[in-house]
Design a protein around this motif. Structure first.
Motif, PDB file in Angstrom:
ATOM      1  N   LEU A 108       0.845  -1.186   0.000  1.00 51.29           N
ATOM      2  CA  LEU A 108       0.000   0.000   0.000  1.00 51.29           C
ATOM      3  C   LEU A 108       0.882   1.237   0.000  1.00 51.29           C
ATOM      4  O   LEU A 108       1.956   1.251   0.598  1.00 51.29           O
ATOM      5  N   GLU A 109       0.423   2.267  -0.685  1.00 53.30           N
ATOM      6  CA  GLU A 109       1.153   3.528  -0.683  1.00 53.30           C
ATOM      7  C   GLU A 109       0.161   4.684  -0.734  1.00 53.30           C
ATOM      8  O   GLU A 109      -1.006   4.505  -1.088  1.00 53.30           O
ATOM      9  N   LYS A 110       0.615   5.849  -0.376  1.00 55.79           N
ATOM     10  CA  LYS A 110      -0.275   7.006  -0.353  1.00 55.79           C
ATOM     11  C   LYS A 110      -0.156   7.797  -1.647  1.00 55.79           C
ATOM     12  O   LYS A 110       0.871   7.791  -2.318  1.00 55.79           O
ATOM     13  N   ASP A 111      -1.222   8.466  -2.001  1.00 56.77           N
ATOM     14  CA  ASP A 111      -1.199   9.445  -3.069  1.00 56.77           C
ATOM     15  C   ASP A 111      -2.041  10.630  -2.633  1.00 56.77           C
ATOM     16  O   ASP A 111      -2.490  10.686  -1.491  1.00 56.77           O
ATOM     17  N   LYS A 112      -2.265  11.567  -3.507  1.00 53.72           N
ATOM     18  CA  LYS A 112      -2.960  12.788  -3.116  1.00 53.72           C
ATOM     19  C   LYS A 112      -4.412  12.528  -2.706  1.00 53.72           C
ATOM     20  O   LYS A 112      -5.003  13.319  -1.966  1.00 53.72           O
ATOM     21  N   ASP A 113      -4.970  11.428  -3.178  1.00 48.25           N
ATOM     22  CA  ASP A 113      -6.373  11.139  -2.874  1.00 48.25           C
ATOM     23  C   ASP A 113      -6.551  10.169  -1.708  1.00 48.25           C
ATOM     24  O   ASP A 113      -7.677   9.907  -1.296  1.00 48.25           O
ATOM     25  N   GLY A 114      -5.454   9.616  -1.192  1.00 46.40           N
ATOM     26  CA  GLY A 114      -5.576   8.680  -0.079  1.00 46.40           C
ATOM     27  C   GLY A 114      -4.624   7.514  -0.204  1.00 46.40           C
ATOM     28  O   GLY A 114      -3.483   7.672  -0.616  1.00 46.40           O
ATOM     29  N   ILE A 115      -5.140   6.323   0.090  1.00 46.15           N
ATOM     30  CA  ILE A 115      -4.338   5.101   0.050  1.00 46.15           C
ATOM     31  C   ILE A 115      -4.679   4.312  -1.208  1.00 46.15           C
ATOM     32  O   ILE A 115      -5.843   4.209  -1.593  1.00 46.15           O
ATOM     33  N   LYS A 116      -3.655   3.760  -1.823  1.00 50.05           N
ATOM     34  CA  LYS A 116      -3.888   2.918  -3.000  1.00 50.05           C
ATOM     35  C   LYS A 116      -2.897   1.763  -2.976  1.00 50.05           C
ATOM     36  O   LYS A 116      -1.929   1.764  -2.207  1.00 50.05           O
ATOM     37  N   TYR A 197      -7.024  12.020   6.688  1.00 51.43           N
ATOM     38  CA  TYR A 197      -6.643  13.395   7.001  1.00 51.43           C
ATOM     39  C   TYR A 197      -5.172  13.486   7.421  1.00 51.43           C
ATOM     40  O   TYR A 197      -4.527  14.534   7.258  1.00 51.43           O
ATOM     41  N   LEU A 198      -4.631  12.395   7.955  1.00 53.07           N
ATOM     42  CA  LEU A 198      -3.241  12.419   8.391  1.00 53.07           C
ATOM     43  C   LEU A 198      -2.267  12.552   7.220  1.00 53.07           C
ATOM     44  O   LEU A 198      -1.142  13.024   7.392  1.00 53.07           O
ATOM     45  N   LEU A 199      -2.701  12.136   6.042  1.00 57.88           N
ATOM     46  CA  LEU A 199      -1.818  12.194   4.882  1.00 57.88           C
ATOM     47  C   LEU A 199      -1.479  13.635   4.507  1.00 57.88           C
ATOM     48  O   LEU A 199      -0.405  13.906   3.972  1.00 57.88           O
ATOM     49  N   ASN A 200      -2.414  14.544   4.765  1.00 58.57           N
ATOM     50  CA  ASN A 200      -2.203  15.947   4.411  1.00 58.57           C
ATOM     51  C   ASN A 200      -1.928  16.820   5.633  1.00 58.57           C
ATOM     52  O   ASN A 200      -1.841  18.038   5.513  1.00 58.57           O
ATOM     53  N   GLU A 201      -1.829  16.197   6.785  1.00 53.11           N
ATOM     54  CA  GLU A 201      -1.669  16.959   8.030  1.00 53.11           C
ATOM     55  C   GLU A 201      -0.387  17.788   8.021  1.00 53.11           C
ATOM     56  O   GLU A 201      -0.389  18.963   8.409  1.00 53.11           O
ATOM     57  N   GLN A 202       0.707  17.215   7.573  1.00 51.95           N
ATOM     58  CA  GLN A 202       1.978  17.926   7.578  1.00 51.95           C
ATOM     59  C   GLN A 202       1.935  19.157   6.676  1.00 51.95           C
ATOM     60  O   GLN A 202       2.426  20.237   7.044  1.00 51.95           O
ATOM     61  N   GLU A 203       1.340  19.013   5.517  1.00 56.20           N
ATOM     62  CA  GLU A 203       1.238  20.129   4.593  1.00 56.20           C
ATOM     63  C   GLU A 203       0.340  21.226   5.153  1.00 56.20           C
ATOM     64  O   GLU A 203       0.637  22.423   5.015  1.00 56.20           O
TER      65      GLU A 203
END
Length: 217
Positions: A108-116, A197-203
């Motif tokens: 699994l990896e992240k992208d701008k839309d979530g997990i894929k 939401y955690l995927l974009n938290e840093q940004e």
């Protein structure tokens, strides 16, 4: 795909053995018998031996394909009763219970839309199904044992065709089992929805700190 490498290498080794030592040994035996045969008897005898060897090769491939199919049958649930990812996460295992068996590990990896998924799982399905065609392809074109001292009309043992009933049935069964498992596996993506939401938290934190309104005086 790298997991398949040892098995494909092993099958190549078996093919090399059949095409050299096995065929040569059979040819040596045939030479010893030819002194007692006339021309017609020689042809019939060599054709019969080639037919027997072709049958043995087909039996070897059939048993290899059946073993490959049996491996996947271990992961087939009766009537499609596959547990959902949430069921496995919430399941309380006793010391006697075994975890669900796995045969494919998907990254699994992240992208701008979530997990894929990190891999194209449909390509993985095709690669695993093609192993059956690989078995057939690598076992074909074995030279006849009498090729070294005669000029037979047929220079190789009988080939197994890709559209052979056994080959096609095995490919369908393997594909169906893998697809059944993947349909449930794809649901694992939704397990992580509440954490997107955690995927974009840093940004978002960077943007917040870059805004002059949020800087302390």
């Amino acid at each position: 795909r790298s997991t398949l490498f040892p098995y494909t290498t092993l099958f190549r080794s078996v093919r090399a053995l059949l095409g050299t030592e096995w065929s040569k040994s059979a040819g040596d035996i045939l030479r010893e018998e030819l002194d007692n045969l006339d021309k017609d008897q020689t042809k019939n005898f060599c054709d019969s031996v080639a037919a027997l060897m072709s049958t043995q090769v087909r039996d070897l491939v059939t048993r290899s394909i059946n073993k490959y199919v049996e491996f996947y049958k271990r992961f087939q649930k009766p009537e499609g009763t596959y547990p959902n990812p949430e069921d496995i996460i919430n399941r309380e295992y006793t010391p006697e219970e075994e975890f669900e068996s796995t045969f494919i590990v998907l990254r699994l990896e992240k992208d701008k839309d979530g997990i894929k998924f990190g891999e194209d799982h449909m390509q993985i399905v095709q690669d695993l199904v093609k192993v059956i065609l690989f078995m057939v392809e690598k076992i074909n074109q074995i030279p006849r044992p009498d090729l070294g001292f005669r000029n037979p009309e047929q220079t190789h043992l009988w080939d197994i065709q890709p559209d052979d009933e056994i080959v096609q049935a095995a490919m369908k069964e393997v594909k169906d089992i893998i697809m059944e498992n993947l349909q449930v596996t794809c649901k694992v993506i939704n397990v992580y929805d509440e954490f997107k939401y955690l995927l974009n938290e840093q940004e978002e934190v960077r943007e917040y700190l870059a805004d002059d309104k949020n800087k302390p005086f």
